[in-house]
Write a protein that holds these residues in place. Structure first.
Motif, PDB file in Angstrom:
ATOM      1  N   UNK A  36       0.914 -17.444   4.991  1.00 60.59           N
ATOM      2  CA  UNK A  36       1.274 -18.094   6.241  1.00 60.59           C
ATOM      3  C   UNK A  36       2.288 -19.191   6.034  1.00 60.59           C
ATOM      4  N   UNK A  37       2.439 -20.009   7.045  1.00 63.74           N
ATOM      5  CA  UNK A  37       3.395 -21.120   7.004  1.00 63.74           C
ATOM      6  C   UNK A  37       2.642 -22.439   6.854  1.00 63.74           C
ATOM      7  N   UNK A  38       3.276 -23.344   6.131  1.00 66.03           N
ATOM      8  CA  UNK A  38       2.681 -24.637   5.816  1.00 66.03           C
ATOM      9  C   UNK A  38       3.704 -25.741   6.074  1.00 66.03           C
ATOM     10  N   UNK A  39       3.187 -26.946   6.325  1.00 72.91           N
ATOM     11  CA  UNK A  39       4.045 -28.110   6.551  1.00 72.91           C
ATOM     12  C   UNK A  39       3.711 -29.181   5.529  1.00 72.91           C
ATOM     13  N   UNK A  40       4.732 -29.817   4.970  1.00 76.14           N
ATOM     14  CA  UNK A  40       4.522 -30.853   3.965  1.00 76.14           C
ATOM     15  C   UNK A  40       3.751 -32.030   4.551  1.00 76.14           C
ATOM     16  N   UNK A  46       5.938 -36.846  -2.923  1.00 75.42           N
ATOM     17  CA  UNK A  46       6.849 -37.815  -3.524  1.00 75.42           C
ATOM     18  C   UNK A  46       7.832 -37.121  -4.452  1.00 75.42           C
ATOM     19  N   UNK A  47       9.015 -37.716  -4.575  1.00 78.35           N
ATOM     20  CA  UNK A  47      10.005 -37.264  -5.548  1.00 78.35           C
ATOM     21  C   UNK A  47      10.422 -38.469  -6.386  1.00 78.35           C
ATOM     22  N   UNK A  48      10.178 -38.384  -7.683  1.00 78.57           N
ATOM     23  CA  UNK A  48      10.582 -39.450  -8.601  1.00 78.57           C
ATOM     24  C   UNK A  48      11.922 -39.083  -9.242  1.00 78.57           C
ATOM     25  N   UNK A  49      12.798 -40.080  -9.387  1.00 85.43           N
ATOM     26  CA  UNK A  49      14.059 -39.859 -10.094  1.00 85.43           C
ATOM     27  C   UNK A  49      14.134 -40.807 -11.284  1.00 85.43           C
ATOM     28  N   UNK A  62      11.621 -43.880  -6.526  1.00 74.85           N
ATOM     29  CA  UNK A  62      10.879 -42.895  -5.738  1.00 74.85           C
ATOM     30  C   UNK A  62      11.524 -42.650  -4.377  1.00 74.85           C
ATOM     31  N   UNK A  63      11.435 -41.408  -3.943  1.00 74.18           N
ATOM     32  CA  UNK A  63      11.663 -41.047  -2.550  1.00 74.18           C
ATOM     33  C   UNK A  63      10.319 -40.600  -1.983  1.00 74.18           C
ATOM     34  N   UNK A 201       8.954 -33.691  -8.849  1.00 70.13           N
ATOM     35  CA  UNK A 201       8.624 -33.446  -7.446  1.00 70.13           C
ATOM     36  C   UNK A 201       7.149 -33.105  -7.316  1.00 70.13           C
ATOM     37  N   UNK A 202       6.485 -33.759  -6.370  1.00 66.59           N
ATOM     38  CA  UNK A 202       5.082 -33.473  -6.080  1.00 66.59           C
ATOM     39  C   UNK A 202       4.916 -33.364  -4.568  1.00 66.59           C
TER      40      UNK A 202
END
Length: 208
Positions: A36-40, A46-49, A62-63, A201-202
């Protein structure tokens, strides 16, 4: 030898304690994945750079508030697709001065050193998925700073289960990739601050 009463009591209650211990709702069990479809879930995505600073140390930011969608069918993982938006303007670092530097306007009308005060959201849209077990290679296009380039994510399935608070089926994934920021027109201070940026990315996705 006679055992102390405390040890006897602990041994007697151990099975009861094991039964009452809370279970982590998310498990790395692919049979829990429902097509199916999912939403974040932006609160838990979070995205760490990470960049190298002057050759002395690595610096991490972090973003957060990541938004996006996932479509998946465990019977045909190659048909899965993901579309994720990253609000660059909400970048966070451990230094208020550095965060301000990332988002400040260019001096005297020049272009900003990094993102500028009102940066557009970044976006990753997958083009193909190649899965093997709990791992996958996700090819896609990353748009950052108004420039779109192909990027490959090394992704891992981290768990699935029902969120005990909102009762939604949730899927968790992590991924890593490396980009060169100069490819996206962000070239300030290279090579003193590394061109290479490592991304971690998590993302948690909730079923619609």
């Amino acid at each position: 030898m006679r055992l102390p009463l405390a040890l006897i009591a602990l041994a007697a209650t151990a099975p009861l304690l094991a039964q009452s211990a809370p279970q982590v709702p998310g498990q790395m069990d692919a049979t829990r994945v429902v097509a199916g479809s999912y939403t974040a879930d932006p609160a838990h995505s979070l995205i760490a750079w990470e960049v190298n600073h002057f050759g002395f140390s690595d610096y991490i930011g972090l973003f957060g508030d990541v938004a996006g969608t996932l479509t998946i069918d465990p019977a045909d993982l190659s048909a899965a697709s993901v579309d994720v938006t990253i609000p660059v303007g909400k970048v966070t670092t451990a230094s208020a001065g550095l965060t301000d530097h990332l988002l400040r306007a260019g001096k005297d009308g020049a272009k900003p050193d990094f993102f500028g005060p009102d940066p557009s959201d970044a976006r990753f849209v997958s083009t193909s998925v190649s899965a093997s077990g709990n791992s996958a290679k996700i090819d896609g296009n990353l748009t950052l700073n108004g420039i779109t380039k192909p990027v490959t994510l090394d992704a891992e399935f981290t768990g699935a289960g029902n969120n005990p608070y909102n009762k939604k089926l949730t899927l968790g994934f992590s991924a890593t990739t490396t980009i060169e920021r100069s490819d996206f027109g962000i070239d300030t201070a290279i090579p003193l601050v590394s061109d290479v940026v490592e991304l971690e990315i998590h993302v948690a996705f909730e079923k619609n």
